[in-house]
Design an enzyme around this catalytic site. Structure first.
Site, mmCIF file in Angstrom:
data_model
loop_
_atom_site.group_PDB
_atom_site.id
_atom_site.type_symbol
_atom_site.label_atom_id
_atom_site.label_comp_id
_atom_site.label_asym_id
_atom_site.label_seq_id
_atom_site.Cartn_x
_atom_site.Cartn_y
_atom_site.Cartn_z
ATOM 1 C CG HIS A 18 3.834 31.430 133.912
ATOM 2 N ND1 HIS A 18 5.097 30.814 134.215
ATOM 3 C CD2 HIS A 18 4.099 32.382 133.182
ATOM 4 C CE1 HIS A 18 6.044 31.704 133.425
ATOM 5 N NE2 HIS A 18 5.278 32.553 132.653
ATOM 6 N NE ARG A 91 5.864 39.566 133.980
ATOM 7 C CZ ARG A 91 6.757 38.979 133.422
ATOM 8 N NH1 ARG A 91 7.499 38.138 133.889
ATOM 9 N NH2 ARG A 91 6.909 38.776 132.022
HETATM 10 P P1 ADP Z 1 7.695 34.552 127.049
HETATM 11 O O1 ADP Z 1 8.849 33.622 126.536
HETATM 12 O O2 ADP Z 1 6.408 34.607 126.054
HETATM 13 O O3 ADP Z 1 8.234 35.669 127.674
HETATM 14 P P2 ADP Z 1 6.897 33.541 129.464
HETATM 15 O O4 ADP Z 1 6.791 31.956 129.977
HETATM 16 O O5 ADP Z 1 8.070 34.406 130.569
HETATM 17 O O6 ADP Z 1 6.983 33.622 128.038
HETATM 18 O O7 ADP Z 1 5.362 34.192 129.985
HETATM 19 C C1 ADP Z 1 4.159 33.747 129.321
HETATM 20 C C2 ADP Z 1 3.133 34.660 129.697
HETATM 21 O O8 ADP Z 1 3.186 34.798 131.062
HETATM 22 C C3 ADP Z 1 3.450 36.220 129.327
HETATM 23 O O9 ADP Z 1 2.114 36.576 128.808
HETATM 24 C C4 ADP Z 1 3.817 36.738 130.541
HETATM 25 O O10 ADP Z 1 3.701 38.103 130.516
HETATM 26 C C5 ADP Z 1 3.070 35.945 131.650
HETATM 27 N N1 ADP Z 1 3.834 36.264 132.881
HETATM 28 C C6 ADP Z 1 5.086 35.951 133.211
HETATM 29 N N2 ADP Z 1 5.389 36.135 134.529
HETATM 30 C C7 ADP Z 1 4.110 36.322 134.884
HETATM 31 C C8 ADP Z 1 3.740 36.848 136.201
HETATM 32 N N3 ADP Z 1 4.592 36.638 137.322
HETATM 33 N N4 ADP Z 1 2.653 37.189 136.677
HETATM 34 C C9 ADP Z 1 1.624 37.128 135.310
HETATM 35 N N5 ADP Z 1 1.880 36.953 134.377
HETATM 36 C C10 ADP Z 1 3.156 36.753 134.184
#
Ligand code: ADP
Length: 165
Positions: A18, A91
């Site tokens: 994130h 991802r």
């Molecule tokens: P959600 O509940 O929407 O899945 P997350 O907190 O898991 O929320 O993710 C929020 C955003 O961050 C999403 O767009 C997700 O694809 C992105 N994201 C999560 N992990 C990663 C990562 N390791 N690298 C890049 N983007 C990520």
């Protein structure tokens, strides 16, 4: 017009994946609002307040990044904040399929809001909050998967607190 983006998610917890997306996107927008979804039906490990506190710590020296929470539809929240962009990270192909559906529905509901997707760097493509949370819950060392500014020992999960007698 000011370019405001919303980065919505559960962030339970916020990971280096994130963080990297935000740091790369910061030069594309004037302001990024990291919006923690407050979904009463979803069982979270860290409370909403704890998640916001952790994220605030990461960006305390970055005035263009703010942290907030919201309930309801993400596009309604974007309109309320005057945000024209929805930022998401990609991802894997599974992410793509999921994001494609959400992005197209959001576009149908709010044509004025553009979804912007950044591809993760390969080193972060296997990092997801569910796995990081599992490591923490099972007493492992998850520090390398969360931003350096977050000291996991400073925060208790909801189930940890319930276990305190
Ligand atoms: P959600 O509940 O929407 O899945 P997350 O907190 O898991 O929320 O993710 C929020 C955003 O961050 C999403 O767009 C997700 O694809 C992105 N994201 C999560 N992990 C990663 C990562 N390791 N690298 C890049 N983007 C990520």
């Amino acid at each position: 017009m000011k370019k405001v983006a919303v980065f919505p998610g559960s962030f339970d917890p916020f990971t280096i994946g994130h963080e990297a997306i935000i740091r790369r996107a910061i030069n594309l927008f004037d302001e990024i609002i990291i919006a923690v979804g407050a979904n009463a039906l979803k069982k979270n490990f860290y409370s909403l307040e704890t998640r916001k506190e952790m994220i605030n710590k990461v960006f305390e020296n970055e005035p263009r990044v703010t942290v907030d929470h919201y309930e309801g539809l993400t596009v309604d929240y974007c309109r309320k904040k005057g945000a024209g962009y929805l930022l998401r990270g990609l991802r894997t192909s599974a992410d793509f399929e999921f994001e494609r559906a959400i992005g197209q529905v959001n576009k149908a509901m709010a044509p004025g809001i553009e979804s912007v997707f950044l591809l993760t760097v390969p080193e972060h493509s296997f990092i997801n909050s569910t796995i990081v949370r599992d490591i923490i819950i099972n007493g492992g060392d998850a520090s390398r998967f969360v931003p350096a500014a977050i000291n996991l020992n400073d925060y208790k999960g909801i189930s940890d607190q319930e276990n305190v007698t």
